[in-house]
Design a protein around this motif. Structure first.
Motif, PDB file in Angstrom:
ATOM      1  N   LEU A 223     -15.711   1.928 -10.841  1.00 57.05           N
ATOM      2  CA  LEU A 223     -15.678   2.965  -9.817  1.00 57.05           C
ATOM      3  C   LEU A 223     -15.781   4.306 -10.523  1.00 57.05           C
ATOM      4  CD1 LEU A 223     -15.242   2.910  -6.690  1.00 57.05           C
ATOM      5  CD2 LEU A 223     -12.841   3.417  -7.136  1.00 57.05           C
ATOM      6  N   ASP A 224     -16.779   5.121 -10.113  1.00 59.26           N
ATOM      7  CA  ASP A 224     -16.924   6.408 -10.803  1.00 59.26           C
ATOM      8  C   ASP A 224     -15.787   7.343 -10.420  1.00 59.26           C
ATOM      9  OD1 ASP A 224     -17.738   8.365  -8.589  1.00 59.26           O
ATOM     10  OD2 ASP A 224     -19.264   6.824  -8.344  1.00 59.26           O
ATOM     11  N   LYS A 225     -15.583   8.354 -11.224  1.00 55.26           N
ATOM     12  CA  LYS A 225     -14.416   9.218 -11.078  1.00 55.26           C
ATOM     13  C   LYS A 225     -14.396   9.961  -9.749  1.00 55.26           C
ATOM     14  CE  LYS A 225     -11.707  12.694 -13.561  1.00 55.26           C
ATOM     15  NZ  LYS A 225     -11.617  13.527 -14.787  1.00 55.26           N
ATOM     16  N   THR A 226     -15.553  10.432  -9.292  1.00 51.79           N
ATOM     17  CA  THR A 226     -15.606  11.172  -8.027  1.00 51.79           C
ATOM     18  C   THR A 226     -15.178  10.297  -6.859  1.00 51.79           C
ATOM     19  OG1 THR A 226     -17.395  12.574  -8.846  1.00 51.79           O
ATOM     20  CG2 THR A 226     -17.085  12.477  -6.456  1.00 51.79           C
ATOM     21  N   GLU A 227     -15.740   9.084  -6.808  1.00 54.80           N
ATOM     22  CA  GLU A 227     -15.391   8.168  -5.731  1.00 54.80           C
ATOM     23  C   GLU A 227     -13.926   7.752  -5.839  1.00 54.80           C
ATOM     24  OE1 GLU A 227     -15.783   5.568  -2.410  1.00 54.80           O
ATOM     25  OE2 GLU A 227     -16.797   7.377  -3.111  1.00 54.80           O
ATOM     26  N   TYR A 228     -13.462   7.567  -7.067  1.00 56.50           N
ATOM     27  CA  TYR A 228     -12.064   7.193  -7.268  1.00 56.50           C
ATOM     28  C   TYR A 228     -11.122   8.263  -6.737  1.00 56.50           C
ATOM     29  CZ  TYR A 228      -7.572   6.624  -9.557  1.00 56.50           C
ATOM     30  OH  TYR A 228      -6.226   6.533  -9.794  1.00 56.50           O
ATOM     31  N   LEU A 229     -11.374   9.513  -7.050  1.00 54.06           N
ATOM     32  CA  LEU A 229     -10.493  10.593  -6.610  1.00 54.06           C
ATOM     33  C   LEU A 229     -10.455  10.685  -5.086  1.00 54.06           C
ATOM     34  CD1 LEU A 229     -11.351  13.343  -9.256  1.00 54.06           C
ATOM     35  CD2 LEU A 229      -9.276  11.966  -9.107  1.00 54.06           C
ATOM     36  N   ARG A 230     -11.611  10.456  -4.456  1.00 55.87           N
ATOM     37  CA  ARG A 230     -11.640  10.471  -2.982  1.00 55.87           C
ATOM     38  C   ARG A 230     -10.819   9.321  -2.420  1.00 55.87           C
ATOM     39  NH1 ARG A 230     -13.946   8.078   1.169  1.00 55.87           N
ATOM     40  NH2 ARG A 230     -15.082   6.588  -0.139  1.00 55.87           N
ATOM     41  N   ARG A 231     -11.028   8.125  -2.958  1.00 54.14           N
ATOM     42  CA  ARG A 231     -10.312   6.952  -2.456  1.00 54.14           C
ATOM     43  C   ARG A 231      -8.824   7.052  -2.771  1.00 54.14           C
ATOM     44  NH1 ARG A 231     -13.738   2.391  -2.422  1.00 54.14           N
ATOM     45  NH2 ARG A 231     -11.952   1.164  -1.745  1.00 54.14           N
ATOM     46  N   GLU A 232      -8.493   7.584  -3.930  1.00 50.21           N
ATOM     47  CA  GLU A 232      -7.094   7.707  -4.324  1.00 50.21           C
ATOM     48  C   GLU A 232      -6.324   8.572  -3.336  1.00 50.21           C
ATOM     49  OE1 GLU A 232      -4.374   9.402  -8.035  1.00 50.21           O
ATOM     50  OE2 GLU A 232      -6.354  10.232  -7.609  1.00 50.21           O
ATOM     51  N   ALA A 233      -6.892   9.729  -2.987  1.00 44.78           N
ATOM     52  CA  ALA A 233      -6.208  10.642  -2.069  1.00 44.78           C
ATOM     53  C   ALA A 233      -5.952   9.971  -0.721  1.00 44.78           C
ATOM     54  CB  ALA A 233      -7.035  11.911  -1.892  1.00 44.78           C
ATOM     55  N   GLU A 234      -6.953   9.255  -0.226  1.00 41.64           N
ATOM     56  CA  GLU A 234      -6.810   8.583   1.065  1.00 41.64           C
ATOM     57  C   GLU A 234      -5.763   7.477   0.991  1.00 41.64           C
ATOM     58  OE1 GLU A 234     -10.642   7.124   2.035  1.00 41.64           O
ATOM     59  OE2 GLU A 234     -11.498   9.095   2.506  1.00 41.64           O
ATOM     60  N   LEU A 235      -5.864   6.658  -0.047  1.00 38.79           N
ATOM     61  CA  LEU A 235      -4.967   5.512  -0.157  1.00 38.79           C
ATOM     62  C   LEU A 235      -3.513   5.935  -0.352  1.00 38.79           C
ATOM     63  CD1 LEU A 235      -7.153   3.143  -2.354  1.00 38.79           C
ATOM     64  CD2 LEU A 235      -6.266   2.619  -0.071  1.00 38.79           C
ATOM     65  N   ARG A 236      -3.291   6.950  -1.165  1.00 39.93           N
ATOM     66  CA  ARG A 236      -1.916   7.398  -1.391  1.00 39.93           C
ATOM     67  C   ARG A 236      -1.272   7.862  -0.090  1.00 39.93           C
ATOM     68  NH1 ARG A 236      -1.252  10.504  -7.138  1.00 39.93           N
ATOM     69  NH2 ARG A 236       0.909  10.370  -6.468  1.00 39.93           N
ATOM     70  N   GLN A 237      -2.019   8.632   0.695  1.00 37.77           N
ATOM     71  CA  GLN A 237      -1.478   9.123   1.958  1.00 37.77           C
ATOM     72  C   GLN A 237      -1.240   7.979   2.931  1.00 37.77           C
ATOM     73  OE1 GLN A 237      -0.375  12.284   2.776  1.00 37.77           O
ATOM     74  NE2 GLN A 237       0.450  11.048   4.449  1.00 37.77           N
ATOM     75  N   GLU A 238      -2.194   7.061   3.003  1.00 37.78           N
ATOM     76  CA  GLU A 238      -2.058   5.933   3.926  1.00 37.78           C
ATOM     77  C   GLU A 238      -0.882   5.035   3.534  1.00 37.78           C
ATOM     78  OE1 GLU A 238      -6.755   5.398   5.221  1.00 37.78           O
ATOM     79  OE2 GLU A 238      -5.985   4.442   3.399  1.00 37.78           O
ATOM     80  N   LEU A 239      -0.718   4.790   2.263  1.00 36.28           N
ATOM     81  CA  LEU A 239       0.387   3.936   1.817  1.00 36.28           C
ATOM     82  C   LEU A 239       1.745   4.583   2.064  1.00 36.28           C
ATOM     83  CD1 LEU A 239      -1.082   2.489  -1.503  1.00 36.28           C
ATOM     84  CD2 LEU A 239      -0.536   1.202   0.572  1.00 36.28           C
TER      85      LEU A 239
ATOM     86  N   ILE B 150      -5.962  -3.736  -0.621  1.00 37.78           N
ATOM     87  CA  ILE B 150      -5.450  -5.015  -0.111  1.00 37.78           C
ATOM     88  C   ILE B 150      -4.030  -4.839   0.431  1.00 37.78           C
ATOM     89  CG2 ILE B 150      -4.711  -7.329  -0.806  1.00 37.78           C
ATOM     90  CD1 ILE B 150      -7.051  -7.300  -2.825  1.00 37.78           C
ATOM     91  N   LEU B 151      -3.205  -4.104  -0.298  1.00 40.72           N
ATOM     92  CA  LEU B 151      -1.833  -3.859   0.136  1.00 40.72           C
ATOM     93  C   LEU B 151      -1.794  -3.082   1.442  1.00 40.72           C
ATOM     94  CD1 LEU B 151       1.236  -3.829  -0.292  1.00 40.72           C
ATOM     95  CD2 LEU B 151       0.927  -1.836  -1.784  1.00 40.72           C
ATOM     96  N   ARG B 152      -2.583  -2.015   1.508  1.00 41.36           N
ATOM     97  CA  ARG B 152      -2.627  -1.198   2.734  1.00 41.36           C
ATOM     98  C   ARG B 152      -3.023  -2.041   3.943  1.00 41.36           C
ATOM     99  NH1 ARG B 152      -7.820   2.248   3.295  1.00 41.36           N
ATOM    100  NH2 ARG B 152      -8.508   0.082   3.639  1.00 41.36           N
ATOM    101  N   ASP B 153      -4.100  -2.812   3.802  1.00 41.03           N
ATOM    102  CA  ASP B 153      -4.604  -3.590   4.932  1.00 41.03           C
ATOM    103  C   ASP B 153      -3.608  -4.656   5.370  1.00 41.03           C
ATOM    104  OD1 ASP B 153      -6.869  -2.055   4.746  1.00 41.03           O
ATOM    105  OD2 ASP B 153      -8.107  -3.603   3.806  1.00 41.03           O
ATOM    106  N   ALA B 154      -2.935  -5.279   4.405  1.00 34.45           N
ATOM    107  CA  ALA B 154      -1.985  -6.340   4.741  1.00 34.45           C
ATOM    108  C   ALA B 154      -0.764  -5.792   5.479  1.00 34.45           C
ATOM    109  CB  ALA B 154      -1.551  -7.067   3.469  1.00 34.45           C
ATOM    110  N   ILE B 155      -0.230  -4.673   5.013  1.00 37.12           N
ATOM    111  CA  ILE B 155       0.931  -4.071   5.687  1.00 37.12           C
ATOM    112  C   ILE B 155       0.532  -3.584   7.078  1.00 37.12           C
ATOM    113  CG2 ILE B 155       2.595  -2.191   5.652  1.00 37.12           C
ATOM    114  CD1 ILE B 155       2.607  -2.332   2.633  1.00 37.12           C
ATOM    115  N   ARG B 156      -0.608  -2.932   7.159  1.00 36.76           N
ATOM    116  CA  ARG B 156      -1.071  -2.416   8.455  1.00 36.76           C
ATOM    117  C   ARG B 156      -1.242  -3.555   9.452  1.00 36.76           C
ATOM    118  NH1 ARG B 156      -6.277   1.082   7.798  1.00 36.76           N
ATOM    119  NH2 ARG B 156      -4.773   2.659   7.128  1.00 36.76           N
ATOM    120  N   ARG B 157      -1.822  -4.654   9.007  1.00 37.05           N
ATOM    121  CA  ARG B 157      -2.043  -5.799   9.889  1.00 37.05           C
ATOM    122  C   ARG B 157      -0.721  -6.417  10.332  1.00 37.05           C
ATOM    123  NH1 ARG B 157      -5.735  -7.709   7.089  1.00 37.05           N
ATOM    124  NH2 ARG B 157      -4.456  -8.982   5.677  1.00 37.05           N
TER     125      ARG B 157
END
Length: 258
Positions: free
Chosen positions: A11-27, A225-232
């Motif tokens: 995963l390239d750094k730009t995409e990682y930083l975008r996904r990281e911000a979203e995932l941290r907030q969602e978790l 995977i963790l986010r989706d499982a808890i949400r479900r």
């Protein structure tokens, strides 16, 4: 079984930083909802040495609210634990409802190592795996959400990873003679792991195989995977509560479609 986790995903750094911000907030949001839930979450980490088990657990500790998080790494049992039933040391370290527990060196470690070093035969190995499956089924029937992650590397990728760690002055301490011994026993580890995953992977306690080649890809995959499982699971519990409430209010159920 492990071929899909030997594709050198990254995963390239730009995409990682975008996904990281979203995932941290969602978790973090899900953790807030989870604290009022009637079930705990158990995350079991196992896998190839050097595939990032410890790094992933450390990363999740940074991303999540540690006040609602339990992290345990099991090594050799203490004298007190040896005097108790085998699973006593694990039962006493389970998270409370509404909390997340993360486990390294879990109840899988001893059976796997005993099989790899040929201290036990296949029949005994299967018996110990069946006991693990029964243990996890009991937890699941009590409501626990269980996710098990096998962090994987191919033999060449593992060798490359260990050598990279050894070249880093700050990280070389993490590579031990035991790690290299396990690398030399790689075929035995994979054979034992395949048997363990097939025998203990169930609908209530599934295994997720995660490629450990790229650290950014690895943590994003686990967190997703963790986010989706808890949400479900939270959605399922809310729906069940609504149904029970409707029945208790005397409204009955309308099961008509359309």
């Amino acid at each position: 079984m492990f071929r899909t986790a030997e594709l050198d995903h990254s995963l390239d750094k730009t995409e990682y930083l975008r996904r990281e911000a979203e995932l941290r907030q969602e978790l973090l949001t899900l953790q807030g909802e989870l604290r009022e839930a009637d079930f705990p979450v158990l995350l079991v980490f196992a896998g190839v040495d050097g595939a990032g088990k410890g790094e992933t657990v450390n990363q999740l500790n940074e991303w999540l609210d540690t006040r609602l998080l339990l992290t345990r790494a099991f090594d050799q049992p203490s004298d007190e634990e040896r005097e108790r039933p085998l699973y006593w040391r694990y039962w006493r370290e389970l998270p409370a409802r509404g909390r997340i527990g993360m486990y390294l060196g879990s109840w899988y470690s001893a059976p796997l190592l005993d099989r790899v070093y040929e201290r036990i035969g296949v029949e005994t190995f299967d018996e110990r795996l069946d006991r693990i499956r029964n243990f996890e089924e009991a937890l699941a029937h009590d409501g626990a959400l269980i996710l098990k992650f096998w962090m994987h590397l191919s033999a060449p990728a593992q060798e490359k990873r260990l050598k990279k760690l050894e070249r880093d002055p700050l990280l070389k301490w993490r590579v031990t003679a035991r790690d290299w011994e396990h690398w030399r026993l790689y075929p035995r580890f994979i054979a034992a792991a395949e048997r363990a995953l097939m025998r203990t992977g169930t609908g209530d306690a599934p295994w997720k195989i995660v490629e450990g080649f790229d650290e950014r890809y690895r943590i994003v995959t686990v967190a997703t995977i963790l986010r989706d499982a808890i949400r479900r699971r939270l959605a399922e519990r809310r729906l069940l509560h609504e149904v029970v409430q409707q029945v208790s209010d005397g409204g009955g159920l309308d099961l008509r479609l359309g």
